[in-house]
Scaffold this motif. Structure first.
Motif, PDB file in Angstrom:
ATOM      1  N   LEU A 122       9.774  -5.359  -8.177  1.00 59.36           N
ATOM      2  CA  LEU A 122       9.592  -4.616  -7.276  1.00 59.36           C
ATOM      3  C   LEU A 122       9.064  -3.437  -7.826  1.00 59.36           C
ATOM      4  O   LEU A 122       8.423  -1.987  -7.750  1.00 59.36           O
ATOM      5  CB  LEU A 122      11.440  -4.281  -6.465  1.00 59.36           C
ATOM      6  CG  LEU A 122      11.239  -5.640  -6.108  1.00 59.36           C
ATOM      7  CD1 LEU A 122      13.091  -5.879  -5.233  1.00 59.36           C
ATOM      8  CD2 LEU A 122      10.574  -5.566  -4.417  1.00 59.36           C
ATOM      9  N   SER A 123      10.172  -3.083  -9.346  1.00 58.10           N
ATOM     10  CA  SER A 123      10.205  -1.802  -9.869  1.00 58.10           C
ATOM     11  C   SER A 123       8.449  -1.106 -10.012  1.00 58.10           C
ATOM     12  O   SER A 123       8.130  -0.355  -9.914  1.00 58.10           O
ATOM     13  CB  SER A 123      10.511  -1.490 -10.948  1.00 58.10           C
ATOM     14  OG  SER A 123      12.167  -1.206 -11.076  1.00 58.10           O
ATOM     15  N   GLU A 124       7.401  -2.343 -10.407  1.00 61.51           N
ATOM     16  CA  GLU A 124       6.174  -2.244 -10.534  1.00 61.51           C
ATOM     17  C   GLU A 124       5.149  -2.216  -8.982  1.00 61.51           C
ATOM     18  O   GLU A 124       4.672  -0.846  -9.458  1.00 61.51           O
ATOM     19  CB  GLU A 124       5.887  -2.940 -11.267  1.00 61.51           C
ATOM     20  CG  GLU A 124       4.306  -3.892 -11.224  1.00 61.51           C
ATOM     21  CD  GLU A 124       3.857  -4.496 -11.689  1.00 61.51           C
ATOM     22  OE1 GLU A 124       2.155  -5.002 -12.262  1.00 61.51           O
ATOM     23  OE2 GLU A 124       4.227  -5.855 -12.333  1.00 61.51           O
ATOM     24  N   PRO A 184      -0.799   9.540  -3.075  1.00 58.34           N
ATOM     25  CA  PRO A 184       0.548  10.072  -2.611  1.00 58.34           C
ATOM     26  C   PRO A 184       0.498  11.481  -2.725  1.00 58.34           C
ATOM     27  O   PRO A 184      -0.676  11.820  -3.738  1.00 58.34           O
ATOM     28  CB  PRO A 184       0.927   9.444  -3.617  1.00 58.34           C
ATOM     29  CG  PRO A 184       0.448   8.618  -4.876  1.00 58.34           C
ATOM     30  CD  PRO A 184      -0.852   8.821  -4.051  1.00 58.34           C
ATOM     31  N   PRO A 185       1.655  11.701  -2.775  1.00 61.79           N
ATOM     32  CA  PRO A 185       2.101  13.367  -3.066  1.00 61.79           C
ATOM     33  C   PRO A 185       2.405  13.959  -4.058  1.00 61.79           C
ATOM     34  O   PRO A 185       2.705  12.638  -4.974  1.00 61.79           O
ATOM     35  CB  PRO A 185       2.659  13.689  -2.130  1.00 61.79           C
ATOM     36  CG  PRO A 185       3.729  12.884  -1.748  1.00 61.79           C
ATOM     37  CD  PRO A 185       2.482  11.679  -1.558  1.00 61.79           C
ATOM     38  N   ILE A 189       7.884   6.299   2.463  1.00 62.55           N
ATOM     39  CA  ILE A 189       7.695   5.427   2.374  1.00 62.55           C
ATOM     40  C   ILE A 189       8.762   4.556   1.676  1.00 62.55           C
ATOM     41  O   ILE A 189       9.162   4.448   0.318  1.00 62.55           O
ATOM     42  CB  ILE A 189       6.362   5.213   2.021  1.00 62.55           C
ATOM     43  CG1 ILE A 189       5.752   5.980   2.814  1.00 62.55           C
ATOM     44  CG2 ILE A 189       6.212   3.427   2.476  1.00 62.55           C
ATOM     45  CD1 ILE A 189       4.264   5.925   3.229  1.00 62.55           C
ATOM     46  N   LEU A 190       9.400   3.653   2.414  1.00 62.41           N
ATOM     47  CA  LEU A 190      10.659   2.224   1.952  1.00 62.41           C
ATOM     48  C   LEU A 190       9.740   1.022   2.159  1.00 62.41           C
ATOM     49  O   LEU A 190      10.348   0.865   2.986  1.00 62.41           O
ATOM     50  CB  LEU A 190      11.341   2.457   2.065  1.00 62.41           C
ATOM     51  CG  LEU A 190      12.444   3.922   1.016  1.00 62.41           C
ATOM     52  CD1 LEU A 190      11.917   5.386   1.594  1.00 62.41           C
ATOM     53  CD2 LEU A 190      14.055   3.868   1.479  1.00 62.41           C
ATOM     54  N   LYS A 206       4.199   4.531  -5.761  1.00 67.86           N
ATOM     55  CA  LYS A 206       4.405   5.971  -5.856  1.00 67.86           C
ATOM     56  C   LYS A 206       5.460   5.870  -4.222  1.00 67.86           C
ATOM     57  O   LYS A 206       4.840   7.177  -3.763  1.00 67.86           O
ATOM     58  CB  LYS A 206       3.761   7.064  -5.294  1.00 67.86           C
ATOM     59  CG  LYS A 206       2.627   7.615  -6.523  1.00 67.86           C
ATOM     60  CD  LYS A 206       3.397   6.602  -8.242  1.00 67.86           C
ATOM     61  CE  LYS A 206       2.757   7.575  -9.588  1.00 67.86           C
ATOM     62  NZ  LYS A 206       3.436   6.966 -10.575  1.00 67.86           N
ATOM     63  N   PHE A 207       5.961   5.056  -4.420  1.00 70.80           N
ATOM     64  CA  PHE A 207       6.808   4.649  -2.817  1.00 70.80           C
ATOM     65  C   PHE A 207       8.309   5.955  -3.331  1.00 70.80           C
ATOM     66  O   PHE A 207       8.566   5.794  -4.376  1.00 70.80           O
ATOM     67  CB  PHE A 207       7.005   3.470  -2.264  1.00 70.80           C
ATOM     68  CG  PHE A 207       5.907   2.813  -1.726  1.00 70.80           C
ATOM     69  CD1 PHE A 207       5.022   3.602  -0.831  1.00 70.80           C
ATOM     70  CD2 PHE A 207       5.607   1.432  -2.069  1.00 70.80           C
ATOM     71  CE1 PHE A 207       3.647   2.960  -0.248  1.00 70.80           C
ATOM     72  CE2 PHE A 207       4.659   1.228  -1.786  1.00 70.80           C
ATOM     73  CZ  PHE A 207       4.249   2.022  -0.643  1.00 70.80           C
TER      74      PHE A 207
END
Length: 587
Positions: free
Chosen positions: A233-235, A114-115, A199-200, A241-242
């Motif tokens: 979901l948090s994990e 990810p960035p 990205i979601l 890195k969304f």
């Protein structure tokens, strides 16, 4: 001669024996040397000497006198052979310069990182550019084709990657698709081509095309279950890195609604502290939905402005313009435009009597109209296109769909409310021409751009069988567009089946029920091909041999035998490279 002149003793007389001692020593030395040499010779004959091994092929036959006769010089190649050999060398030289990726399954490819700083778009304001969002799915190749072609238009991508599962107490309550090759392919595309796109992933209670209301009720039914789901979901978001998630829980019962709202409030609080976005997709006209409360429990509320008529309902417009405007007015009376995103549909339904309607893409809707010679009409009341036709089995089909024109009218009607953005359901099913008015930098795109219809993403296969032949290459089409000069809306559009766009059209032939085709690939082989030909000749069975050029060049007699014995020859190129890895100029 007198007696006085004769010697008194023989000339070689040696009274002391000194000469004999020298001779005896000489003979002894010679004897020792000869004995030593003899011993060495005998031992060398009897022993097995250690010699280097040579990887030489054993001779099957002893040399014959003809083998040592001088061979006639090879004939010089004619002009055609010389040209072919030169072309082969040039092709091989060019092929060696091509950068190729090893042919591996997508799930084995490394994931693009990810960035360094995940870009999170700021909430929209009245003067800000509206967000352009696309929903992506893995189960349709056309969705990836659309993503690849149109990624530069998108601020967010919402992939269908997470779903609730009926988990045991000690199990993870969600399943994700990031171990799937198609999902990784899309993820790598976004991060390598346009890493600033957020990205979601969608989180759904959808399993095997069915909304699981019972699983949803259980996962949000108590505080422990909700916290477990939020932690999972948090994990998932942190690990990948969304930018956040889009919650799409559908068919929630009246009893589940209060717990669903609590879940959204708790999820929003947990994600807000970490700078993550929470968006929620909700029905455009959902019974029992408290839109204000759900909007307060998310960064963005996304209105699904489609399915006025759908698969399990009577046929009709998918999103009539008057229906859209009426419901939009109701929703915007209770929602903050800066936190509201409008989801536009771009697909259709094909209804037949006595069966559930089939969802179709825009491209498929046009193909069916062309093949059935049906005339597409633009309904002046609903401003949705539609047509009907009869199959050979006498089944009557009614098709309604959405296109670039309907999207233009919907965005124009919504523009006065200044929503945060527009989303497209879904990538791959849309009319490709929609991108001339959707996700552009123009605040007021011209409807004239929709006169040109861009060809679609799907390959159009005609017929049945395994023999493929390209009948048509991709080409754009055109339609008539009539704009109301007073309102700026598109009042009507005119489709001509002779001018609709087309992707590749591939004719499939060779389907003969009850018959099979026997093929042998990548020969000829000097060992196996003769044996195969012997068996085929014995059983009187014809076959097709797909030949690699360089193998055929090495075994011309086998090629002649294949032809002479009544078989067919097919082409597997000269070196059998992976054609997907080399540029079109070489293929």
């Amino acid at each position: 001669m007198s007696e006085k002149s004769l010697p008194k003793s023989p000339v070689f007389y040696d009274p002391r024996g000194r000469r004999w001692r020298h001779v005896r020593r000489t003979y002894l030395a010679l004897g020792v040397i000869i004995t030593a040499l003899t011993a060495v010779f005998i031992s060398s004959v009897l022993s097995n000497p250690l010699l280097p091994r040579f990887n030489l092929r054993p001779l099957q036959h002893l040399p014959r006198s003809s083998d040592i006769k001088p061979q006639p010089p090879a004939p010089l190649p004619n002009a055609r052979e010389a040209k072919a050999k030169k072309a082969q060398a040039e092709l091989q030289k060019a092929y060696e310069k091509v950068k190729r990726v090893p042919g591996r399954h997508a799930e084995l490819l490394p994931v693009a990182p990810p960035p360094a700083t995940t870009p999170l778009p700021a909430p929209a304001s009245f003067n800000a550019k509206q967000l352009a969002i696309g929903f992506y799915i893995d189960w349709d190749e056309s969705s990836y084709s659309s993503l690849e072609r149109n990624l530069d238009h998108l601020d967010w991508v919402l992939p269908q990657w997470v779903r609730l599962v009926n988990a045991k107490p000690d199990e993870r309550p969600i399943a994700d698709e990031l171990n799937d090759g198609q999902a990784l392919k899309a993820l790598n595309l976004i991060r390598s081509k346009r890493p600033q796109t957020s990205i979601l992933p969608m989180v759904q209670n959808l399993n095997d095309e069915k909304w699981e209301a019972d699983v949803l009720a259980r996962e949000v039914g108590d505080e422990n279950s909700r916290q477990k789901l939020i932690n999972a979901l948090s994990e998932f978001v942190e690990q990948n890195k969304f930018a956040g998630v889009c919650v799409d829980f559908e068919e929630a019962t009246k009893d589940t609604q209060p717990n669903l709202l609590r879940f959204m409030q708790e999820l929003y609080a947990a994600f807000k502290s970490r700078g993550w976005i929470v968006a929620q997709a909700v029905p455009f006209d959902g019974e029992g939905w408290n839109y204000r409360d759900f909007a307060a429990a998310s960064d963005y509320l996304m209105l699904m402005a489609y399915d006025q008529h759908y698969a399990n309902k009577d046929f009709g417009s998918v999103a009539a313009q008057n229906w859209f405007e009426d419901l939009l007015s109701r929703r915007m009376n209770e929602l903050d435009p800066a936190k509201t995103i409008i989801i536009l549909g771009n697909y259709g339904y094909n209804w037949t009597k006595g069966s559930e309607a089939k969802e179709v893409s825009f491209q498929q809707a046009l193909i069916d109209a062309r093949d059935s010679e049906a005339q597409i009409e633009f309904d002046s009341e609903t401003r949705n296109p539609h047509y009907d036709y009869d199959e050979e089995d006498q089944k009557h089909h009614i098709v309604w769909f959405l296109d670039g024109v309907t999207a233009f009218n919907q965005m124009r009607a919504a523009s006065g409310y200044h929503p945060a953005g527009f989303a497209l359901w879904r990538l791959g099913s849309e009319e490709p021409s929609i991108w001339s008015v959707f996700g552009t930098d123009q605040s007021n795109p011209s409807p004239d751009a929709l006169r040109r219809m861009v060809y679609g993403y799907e390959v159009d296969f005609e017929g049945t069988g395994e023999l493929l032949q390209v009948q048509s290459s991709p080409h754009d089409g055109e339609r008539g567009v009539n704009v109301d000069s007073k309102t700026g809306f598109i009042a009507s559009e005119i489709y001509d089946n002779q001018k609709i766009p087309s992707s590749y059209v591939i004719e499939r032939t060779g389907d003969h029920p009850g018959m099979i085709a026997l093929t042998f690939d990548d020969g000829p082989d000097p060992s196996y091909t003769p044996a195969l030909l012997d068996i085929l000749k014995q059983e009187n069975v014809p076959a097709t041999f797909f030949v690699i050029g360089k193998h055929g060049q090495a075994e011309p007699d086998l090629l002649r035998r294949i032809i002479n014995e009544g078989h067919e020859i097919g082409n597997h190129t000269f070196t059998h490279p992976n054609l997907g890895e080399i540029p079109a100029i070489l293929t």
